[in-house]
Scaffold this motif. Structure first.
Motif, PDB file in Angstrom:
ATOM      1  N   GLY A   1      30.317  45.593  43.667  1.00  0.00           N
ATOM      2  CA  GLY A   1      29.192  46.382  44.139  1.00  0.00           C
ATOM      3  C   GLY A   1      29.406  47.873  44.013  1.00  0.00           C
ATOM      4  O   GLY A   1      28.469  48.651  44.154  1.00  0.00           O
ATOM      5  N   LYS A   2      30.635  48.274  43.724  1.00  0.00           N
ATOM      6  CA  LYS A   2      30.923  49.704  43.567  1.00  0.00           C
ATOM      7  C   LYS A   2      30.588  50.135  42.141  1.00  0.00           C
ATOM      8  O   LYS A   2      30.628  49.326  41.210  1.00  0.00           O
ATOM      9  N   LYS A   3      30.275  51.396  41.957  1.00  0.00           N
ATOM     10  CA  LYS A   3      29.968  51.916  40.629  1.00  0.00           C
ATOM     11  C   LYS A   3      31.193  51.771  39.734  1.00  0.00           C
ATOM     12  O   LYS A   3      32.323  52.051  40.144  1.00  0.00           O
ATOM     13  N   ILE A   4      30.951  51.343  38.503  1.00  0.00           N
ATOM     14  CA  ILE A   4      32.060  51.108  37.582  1.00  0.00           C
ATOM     15  C   ILE A   4      32.846  52.392  37.312  1.00  0.00           C
ATOM     16  O   ILE A   4      34.056  52.358  37.072  1.00  0.00           O
ATOM     17  N   GLU A   5      32.162  53.550  37.393  1.00  0.00           N
ATOM     18  CA  GLU A   5      32.837  54.825  37.147  1.00  0.00           C
ATOM     19  C   GLU A   5      33.721  55.245  38.318  1.00  0.00           C
ATOM     20  O   GLU A   5      34.535  56.160  38.184  1.00  0.00           O
ATOM     21  N   GLU A   6      33.570  54.587  39.454  1.00  0.00           N
ATOM     22  CA  GLU A   6      34.269  55.022  40.661  1.00  0.00           C
ATOM     23  C   GLU A   6      35.505  54.189  40.994  1.00  0.00           C
ATOM     24  O   GLU A   6      36.120  54.383  42.028  1.00  0.00           O
ATOM     25  N   ILE A   7      35.866  53.256  40.118  1.00  0.00           N
ATOM     26  CA  ILE A   7      36.995  52.391  40.463  1.00  0.00           C
ATOM     27  C   ILE A   7      38.222  52.656  39.603  1.00  0.00           C
ATOM     28  O   ILE A   7      39.113  51.811  39.497  1.00  0.00           O
TER      29      ILE A   7
ATOM     30  N   CYS B   1      38.302  53.433  36.234  1.00  0.00           N
ATOM     31  CA  CYS B   1      38.244  53.025  34.830  1.00  0.00           C
ATOM     32  C   CYS B   1      38.515  54.209  33.911  1.00  0.00           C
ATOM     33  O   CYS B   1      38.263  55.356  34.267  1.00  0.00           O
ATOM     34  N   GLN B   2      39.032  53.905  32.733  1.00  0.00           N
ATOM     35  CA  GLN B   2      39.317  54.951  31.769  1.00  0.00           C
ATOM     36  C   GLN B   2      38.076  55.256  30.948  1.00  0.00           C
ATOM     37  O   GLN B   2      37.413  54.349  30.442  1.00  0.00           O
ATOM     38  N   GLY B   3      37.747  56.529  30.806  1.00  0.00           N
ATOM     39  CA  GLY B   3      36.616  56.916  29.973  1.00  0.00           C
ATOM     40  C   GLY B   3      35.286  56.605  30.615  1.00  0.00           C
ATOM     41  O   GLY B   3      35.188  56.342  31.811  1.00  0.00           O
ATOM     42  N   ASN B   4      34.252  56.633  29.793  1.00  0.00           N
ATOM     43  CA  ASN B   4      32.904  56.351  30.269  1.00  0.00           C
ATOM     44  C   ASN B   4      32.565  54.884  30.079  1.00  0.00           C
ATOM     45  O   ASN B   4      33.087  54.220  29.189  1.00  0.00           O
ATOM     46  N   ALA B   5      31.646  54.393  30.905  1.00  0.00           N
ATOM     47  CA  ALA B   5      31.213  53.009  30.785  1.00  0.00           C
ATOM     48  C   ALA B   5      30.520  52.797  29.442  1.00  0.00           C
ATOM     49  O   ALA B   5      29.724  53.628  29.002  1.00  0.00           O
ATOM     50  N   LEU B   6      30.848  51.712  28.802  1.00  0.00           N
ATOM     51  CA  LEU B   6      30.294  51.396  27.485  1.00  0.00           C
ATOM     52  C   LEU B   6      29.336  50.224  27.584  1.00  0.00           C
ATOM     53  O   LEU B   6      29.545  49.311  28.376  1.00  0.00           O
ATOM     54  N   LYS B   7      28.311  50.233  26.751  1.00  0.00           N
ATOM     55  CA  LYS B   7      27.354  49.133  26.743  1.00  0.00           C
ATOM     56  C   LYS B   7      27.935  47.955  25.977  1.00  0.00           C
ATOM     57  O   LYS B   7      28.577  48.130  24.930  1.00  0.00           O
ATOM     58  N   THR B   8      27.760  46.750  26.505  1.00  0.00           N
ATOM     59  CA  THR B   8      28.249  45.559  25.811  1.00  0.00           C
ATOM     60  C   THR B   8      27.428  45.327  24.548  1.00  0.00           C
ATOM     61  O   THR B   8      26.305  45.805  24.405  1.00  0.00           O
ATOM     62  N   SER B   9      27.978  44.541  23.633  1.00  0.00           N
ATOM     63  CA  SER B   9      27.338  44.347  22.338  1.00  0.00           C
ATOM     64  C   SER B   9      25.958  43.708  22.450  1.00  0.00           C
ATOM     65  O   SER B   9      25.074  43.983  21.640  1.00  0.00           O
TER      66      SER B   9
ATOM     67  N   LEU C   1      40.317  49.018  33.045  1.00  0.00           N
ATOM     68  CA  LEU C   1      41.028  49.532  34.205  1.00  0.00           C
ATOM     69  C   LEU C   1      42.518  49.295  34.005  1.00  0.00           C
ATOM     70  O   LEU C   1      42.939  48.184  33.701  1.00  0.00           O
ATOM     71  N   ARG C   2      43.314  50.330  34.176  1.00  0.00           N
ATOM     72  CA  ARG C   2      44.758  50.197  34.013  1.00  0.00           C
ATOM     73  C   ARG C   2      45.479  50.665  35.281  1.00  0.00           C
ATOM     74  O   ARG C   2      44.908  51.371  36.105  1.00  0.00           O
ATOM     75  N   ASN C   3      46.753  50.246  35.369  1.00  0.00           N
ATOM     76  CA  ASN C   3      47.578  50.652  36.512  1.00  0.00           C
ATOM     77  C   ASN C   3      46.935  50.254  37.837  1.00  0.00           C
ATOM     78  O   ASN C   3      46.913  51.013  38.800  1.00  0.00           O
ATOM     79  N   GLY C   4      46.371  49.073  37.864  1.00  0.00           N
ATOM     80  CA  GLY C   4      45.730  48.591  39.083  1.00  0.00           C
ATOM     81  C   GLY C   4      46.704  47.903  40.010  1.00  0.00           C
ATOM     82  O   GLY C   4      47.925  47.995  39.856  1.00  0.00           O
ATOM     83  N   LYS C   5      46.159  47.177  40.956  1.00  0.00           N
ATOM     84  CA  LYS C   5      46.972  46.510  41.961  1.00  0.00           C
ATOM     85  C   LYS C   5      47.791  45.368  41.349  1.00  0.00           C
ATOM     86  O   LYS C   5      47.294  44.599  40.538  1.00  0.00           O
ATOM     87  N   LYS C   6      49.056  45.275  41.756  1.00  0.00           N
ATOM     88  CA  LYS C   6      49.903  44.192  41.263  1.00  0.00           C
ATOM     89  C   LYS C   6      49.432  42.865  41.834  1.00  0.00           C
ATOM     90  O   LYS C   6      48.934  42.796  42.952  1.00  0.00           O
ATOM     91  N   PHE C   7      49.635  41.813  41.052  1.00  0.00           N
ATOM     92  CA  PHE C   7      49.185  40.491  41.475  1.00  0.00           C
ATOM     93  C   PHE C   7      50.308  39.482  41.286  1.00  0.00           C
ATOM     94  O   PHE C   7      50.792  39.281  40.179  1.00  0.00           O
ATOM     95  N   ARG C   8      50.731  38.874  42.398  1.00  0.00           N
ATOM     96  CA  ARG C   8      51.829  37.925  42.390  1.00  0.00           C
ATOM     97  C   ARG C   8      53.061  38.505  41.704  1.00  0.00           C
ATOM     98  O   ARG C   8      53.408  39.658  41.930  1.00  0.00           O
ATOM     99  N   LYS C   9      53.691  37.735  40.836  1.00  0.00           N
ATOM    100  CA  LYS C   9      54.954  38.207  40.265  1.00  0.00           C
ATOM    101  C   LYS C   9      54.722  39.159  39.092  1.00  0.00           C
ATOM    102  O   LYS C   9      55.660  39.797  38.606  1.00  0.00           O
ATOM    103  N   PHE C  10      53.470  39.260  38.631  1.00  0.00           N
ATOM    104  CA  PHE C  10      53.196  40.087  37.461  1.00  0.00           C
ATOM    105  C   PHE C  10      53.256  41.565  37.839  1.00  0.00           C
ATOM    106  O   PHE C  10      52.573  42.020  38.742  1.00  0.00           O
ATOM    107  N   THR C  11      54.060  42.303  37.132  1.00  0.00           N
ATOM    108  CA  THR C  11      54.238  43.720  37.450  1.00  0.00           C
ATOM    109  C   THR C  11      53.292  44.607  36.653  1.00  0.00           C
ATOM    110  O   THR C  11      53.157  45.788  36.928  1.00  0.00           O
ATOM    111  N   ASP C  12      52.636  44.030  35.673  1.00  0.00           N
ATOM    112  CA  ASP C  12      51.730  44.806  34.843  1.00  0.00           C
ATOM    113  C   ASP C  12      50.760  43.826  34.198  1.00  0.00           C
ATOM    114  O   ASP C  12      50.900  42.609  34.328  1.00  0.00           O
TER     115      ASP C  12
END
Length: 360
Positions: free
Chosen positions: A213-219, A221-229, A238-249
């Motif tokens: 529900g949050k704006k895609i530009e506010e979470i 994300c890298q660069g500007n939002a792009l239109k899908t094909s 989105l990079r460098n987000g929250k770690k999940f389980r054992k995955f570090t990246d």
């Protein structure tokens, strides 16, 4: 799901509003006042002729007097003439545009019935282009003026975030008012709103660092939002987000938002690659552990079919599978409530362009 079909009980046809008298009308006085040019009396006389209440039922006379009352400025007469044009009553051909004109006149005089019919006109595109924001505005006015029918509609729109910010508690309050007043549509809608409340309570607001529900530009994300094909949504990475389980990246996370509001409704998450030599069984075991963690945290259940694992709880659906070529987990997370809202926004956009066939 088609909104008009879903809330059909709310949208039941009305030919004449104000058709019930608390007691038998004084037809003699009403006739005298109507013939003297009293527009409101003319509207009441039209109702009497339409229903055969105190006079012989006569739709021609009903049409004659409702037209006089509408022309004379009676908000009730204008509402009922609009209903005749909308439904083709009393010999009139259906003409939604003409109906909308008379509903507008009635609503501008703050008649709650006219306001409610303005809401329906905008909601269903009857005589005017669909516009959920305008529909919600008119339903809110009529609901506050005491229209049970409008209260039921407004409750439904609040519960689903249609044309107005979603507010389940307020939706429930309006729906209860309408149901207690005897509105049939509200009685049918009430269990739906209660179910929405229950599902909302079970659905997390965010997952792996992504807030639905949050704006895609506010979470982040890298660069500007792009239109899908296919033009159905916007997306970004989105990079460098929250770690999940054992995955570090992770290799990447592709986040999708509505094409109009850019509100996030789904994302595609890729884990980091498993070490070389990881077997499919090892990967599937990791998926099962992942499903167990998610299910336990959010009180959900998971199932497996053809190597695809699915978890559903509240408005959220998660699917996880192992990509043997890339040796990573691929996870789709969708908030179906926001996805439905995005679909409606696309439909409204296409309708505005004259073609609603290319909806999301």
């Amino acid at each position: 799901m088609n909104t008009k079909n879903y809330i059909g009980a709310l949208a039941g046809a009305i030919i004449l509003s104000g058709s019930s008298f608390a007691q038998a009308p004084d037809i003699t006085k009403i006739k005298a006042d109507a013939e003297a040019g009293n527009a409101d009396a003319q509207a009441r006389l039209a109702i009497a002729y339409f229903n055969g209440n105190g006079v012989a039922k006569d739709e021609r006379e009903a049409l004659k007097w409702v037209q006089k009352s509408a022309d004379g400025g009676s908000a009730l007469g204008q509402l009922n003439l609009g209903n005749m044009y909308l439904n083709g009553g009393c010999g009139l051909k259906q003409d939604p545009s003409e109906a909308f004109k008379w509903f507008t006149k009635s609503a501008e005089q703050r008649h709650r019935g006219g306001q409610c019919m303005m809401g329906e006109s905008y909601l269903f595109g009857q005589g005017v282009k669909k516009n959920e924001q305008e529909a919600a505005k008119w339903f809110a006015l009529a609901a506050n003026a005491g229209s049970p029918r409008a209260q039921g509609y407004y409750a439904y729109m609040l519960a689903n975030g249609m044309g107005v910010e979603k507010n389940i508690e307020e939706a429930l309050s309006w729906c209860k008012k309408a149901a207690e007043a005897g509105d049939a549509g509200a009685k049918q809608t009430l269990p739906h709103i209660q179910r929405v409340m229950e599902m909302e309570s079970k659905t997390p607001k965010s997952f792996i660092g992504v807030e639905f529900g949050k704006k895609i530009e506010e979470i982040g994300c890298q660069g500007n939002a792009l239109k899908t094909s296919d033009g159905s949504a916007v997306h970004n990475y989105l990079r460098n987000g929250k770690k999940f389980r054992k995955f570090t990246d992770y290799n990447r996370m592709e986040v999708f938002g509505s094409i109009t509001s850019h509100e996030v409704f789904k994302f595609n998450w890729h884990s980091e690659e498993f070490p070389k030599g990881t077997t499919r069984k090892d990967a599937c075991d990791e998926i099962v552990k992942t499903c167990e963690v998610i299910s336990k945290k959010f009180n959900g259940e998971y199932s497996e079919k053809s190597g695809v694992y699915t978890i559903i709880f509240g408005w959220m659906k998660i699917t996880i599978e192992y990509d043997s070529m890339g040796r990573y987990l691929n996870m789709w997370v969708i908030n179906s409530s926001y996805e439905s809202k995005a679909k409606r926004e696309v439909e409204a956009l296409k309708d505005a362009e004259g073609d609603g066939s290319d909806a999301l």
